[in-house]
Design a protein around this motif. Structure first.
Motif, PDB file in Angstrom:
ATOM      1  N   PRO A   1     -27.964  -6.413  -6.066  1.00 31.23           N
ATOM      2  CA  PRO A   1     -28.131  -7.492  -7.042  1.00 31.23           C
ATOM      3  C   PRO A   1     -27.558  -7.132  -8.395  1.00 31.23           C
ATOM      4  O   PRO A   1     -27.853  -6.053  -8.933  1.00 31.23           O
ATOM      5  N   PRO A   2     -26.739  -8.012  -8.978  1.00 30.50           N
ATOM      6  CA  PRO A   2     -26.157  -7.738 -10.297  1.00 30.50           C
ATOM      7  C   PRO A   2     -27.094  -8.092 -11.442  1.00 30.50           C
ATOM      8  O   PRO A   2     -26.728  -7.934 -12.601  1.00 30.50           O
ATOM      9  N   ILE A   3     -28.299  -8.582 -11.103  1.00 29.29           N
ATOM     10  CA  ILE A   3     -29.259  -8.963 -12.137  1.00 29.29           C
ATOM     11  C   ILE A   3     -30.503  -8.096 -11.999  1.00 29.29           C
ATOM     12  O   ILE A   3     -30.739  -7.479 -10.961  1.00 29.29           O
ATOM     13  N   THR A   4     -31.291  -8.031 -13.060  1.00 24.57           N
ATOM     14  CA  THR A   4     -32.555  -7.311 -13.021  1.00 24.57           C
ATOM     15  C   THR A   4     -33.696  -8.307 -13.073  1.00 24.57           C
ATOM     16  O   THR A   4     -33.523  -9.454 -13.481  1.00 24.57           O
TER      17      THR A   4
ATOM     18  N   ASP B   1     -22.976 -17.241 -18.762  1.00 25.85           N
ATOM     19  CA  ASP B   1     -22.759 -16.160 -17.804  1.00 25.85           C
ATOM     20  C   ASP B   1     -22.065 -16.696 -16.557  1.00 25.85           C
ATOM     21  O   ASP B   1     -22.201 -17.884 -16.217  1.00 25.85           O
ATOM     22  N   PRO B   2     -21.349 -15.845 -15.808  1.00 29.61           N
ATOM     23  CA  PRO B   2     -20.865 -16.256 -14.491  1.00 29.61           C
ATOM     24  C   PRO B   2     -22.046 -16.663 -13.606  1.00 29.61           C
ATOM     25  O   PRO B   2     -23.149 -16.116 -13.746  1.00 29.61           O
TER      26      PRO B   2
ATOM     27  N   TRP C   1     -26.652 -15.796 -13.017  1.00 29.43           N
ATOM     28  CA  TRP C   1     -27.711 -16.697 -13.462  1.00 29.43           C
ATOM     29  C   TRP C   1     -29.062 -16.220 -12.928  1.00 29.43           C
ATOM     30  O   TRP C   1     -29.218 -15.893 -11.750  1.00 29.43           O
ATOM     31  N   SER C   2     -30.049 -16.205 -13.803  1.00 29.30           N
ATOM     32  CA  SER C   2     -31.409 -15.874 -13.396  1.00 29.30           C
ATOM     33  C   SER C   2     -32.376 -16.541 -14.354  1.00 29.30           C
ATOM     34  O   SER C   2     -32.003 -16.943 -15.466  1.00 29.30           O
ATOM     35  N   LEU C   3     -33.610 -16.672 -13.896  1.00 28.91           N
ATOM     36  CA  LEU C   3     -34.664 -17.242 -14.729  1.00 28.91           C
ATOM     37  C   LEU C   3     -36.000 -16.708 -14.257  1.00 28.91           C
ATOM     38  O   LEU C   3     -36.093 -16.069 -13.198  1.00 28.91           O
ATOM     39  N   THR C   4     -37.043 -16.939 -15.043  1.00 28.47           N
ATOM     40  CA  THR C   4     -38.377 -16.578 -14.610  1.00 28.47           C
ATOM     41  C   THR C   4     -38.810 -17.570 -13.534  1.00 28.47           C
ATOM     42  O   THR C   4     -39.149 -18.714 -13.834  1.00 28.47           O
TER      43      THR C   4
END
Length: 367
Positions: free
Chosen positions: A97-100, A316-317, A321-324
């Motif tokens: 995963p590129p997100i944390t 962001d690309p 994309w991420s969110l709570t």
């Protein structure tokens, strides 16, 4: 919007079958969503996903047979191949995963207004996963009860049990990841909650083999909390300071690993854990923290959109994309969970009390 509550009782197999049947559509949708991620971030085609899931099934049966029986039952009830169910529970191992994700906190009872242990976290993840999130309540044939936020087809994320033990989770990544023979990431979380002998039993998760790094923030009613930074072959420990314990997505215990978080170029994890402590420390010093204080802290937007309360940044690309996806606050003494569907600044917390779910008396031992 409220999250669906799935209730399942019986032996581990009966729990799994009931859960699988009730959530079959959500599980199928969640797996279809992850198939795309497994290909895009891990390079795994569907056949390989199933094969790798079967390998994780073998390790799960070897080390946590009761949890394995539940997952086998989920496959039977949902109609998905058993390897696919285990692949879901090993989604962290099968992806890069590129997100944390996630910021967690525990507040000890001597620093809360109620004298109860409070545990909270925001779970940050891909927006596409949000429709497949639920709350799972289980009671096994021994009377042991678990209430947990979960992705459909998995057995736990943040949650608590009838002995007053609660857990939150954060993604970690290290140079040790990828070792063969580990127990899946989300099985490790469930193992904390399935232990029947209070926090001492729950911390036995340290002995389980791992293929990926994971952070577990574990607390207990009327007692204490400890943070475990687990990598393949190593365990780090972090303890509360001034009644508060926080954690984000980078290693802080000092164990001998290369933290791959920094390969992502830094980011909000470097301040989210400190910021959560900063927002709560005055109330903690005055011994008056309430669940509302924790909820307010989890809505903090310093660093927006990459804050404790996270929102999609359309600059962001799309793959970033991420969110709570959910925010969780737990009163471990009351065995009560407050949980949102989506960012807590925009969505109300729904209250789920474990004793109301099953209408049963709480055990009076196990702390």
């Amino acid at each position: 919007m409220t999250l669906p509550l799935i209730i399942a009782e019986g032996t581990p197999t009966e729990i799994g079958v009931s859960y699988g049947r009730q959530a079959a559509e959500l599980i199928a949708g969640n797996f279809a969503d992850y198939l795309v991620k497994f290909q895009d971030t891990g390079g795994h085609d569907p056949a390989e996903v199933t094969r790798l899931g079967e390998e994780f099934r073998a390790t799960t049966h070897r080390h946590t047979p009761r949890i394995a029986a539940m997952l086998d039952g989920v496959a039977e009830g949902s109609g998905l191949p058993v390897g696919d169910i285990y692949a879901l529970n090993a989604r962290t191992e099968l992806m890069v995963p590129p997100i944390t994700e996630c910021t967690g906190v525990a507040v000890l009872p001597e620093h809360t207004a109620s004298g109860h242990t409070l545990l909270g976290q925001n779970w940050d993840w891909y927006p596409s996963q949000s429709p497949f999130t639920l709350v799972l309540a289980t009671r096994d044939e021994r009377g042991h009860e678990v209430l947990a936020l979960a992705e459909a087809g998995m057995l736990a994320k943040a949650g608590l049990n009838s002995h007053g033990v609660g857990v939150g989770v954060n993604l970690l990544t290290s140079d040790r990841d990828g070792a063969p023979g580990g127990v899946p990431y989300h099985v490790l979380i469930r193992a904390v909650l399935d232990a029947r002998h209070g926090i001492a039993g729950s911390l036995g998760v340290c002995s389980l083999p791992r293929s990926a790094s994971i952070n577990l923030l574990v607390g207990v009613a009327g007692g204490t909390a400890v943070d475990l930074e687990l990598t393949p072959g190593l365990t780090g420990r972090v303890l509360p300071q001034a009644g508060i314990l926080t954690h984000a997505n980078h290693f802080v215990s000092g164990i001998d690993v290369r933290d791959r978080f920094y390969d992502l170029g830094g980011g909000s994890s470097l301040f989210r854990d400190f910021r959560l402590r900063q927002v709560l420390e005055t109330a903690a010093a005055e011994r008056r923290v309430t669940d509302k204080d924790v909820m307010a802290a989890l809505q903090d937007h310093l660093g927006f959109p990459h804050a404790i309360c996270r929102h999609v940044n359309h600059e962001d690309p799309q793959e970033l994309w991420s969110l709570t996806a959910s925010s969780v606050v737990m009163d471990l003494d009351e065995r009560r969970m407050l949980v949102t569907s989506g960012p807590p600044c925009e969505n109300p917390y729904q209250t789920i009390d474990l004793s109301d779910v099953f209408g049963s008396a709480r055990p009076d031992s196990g702390f």
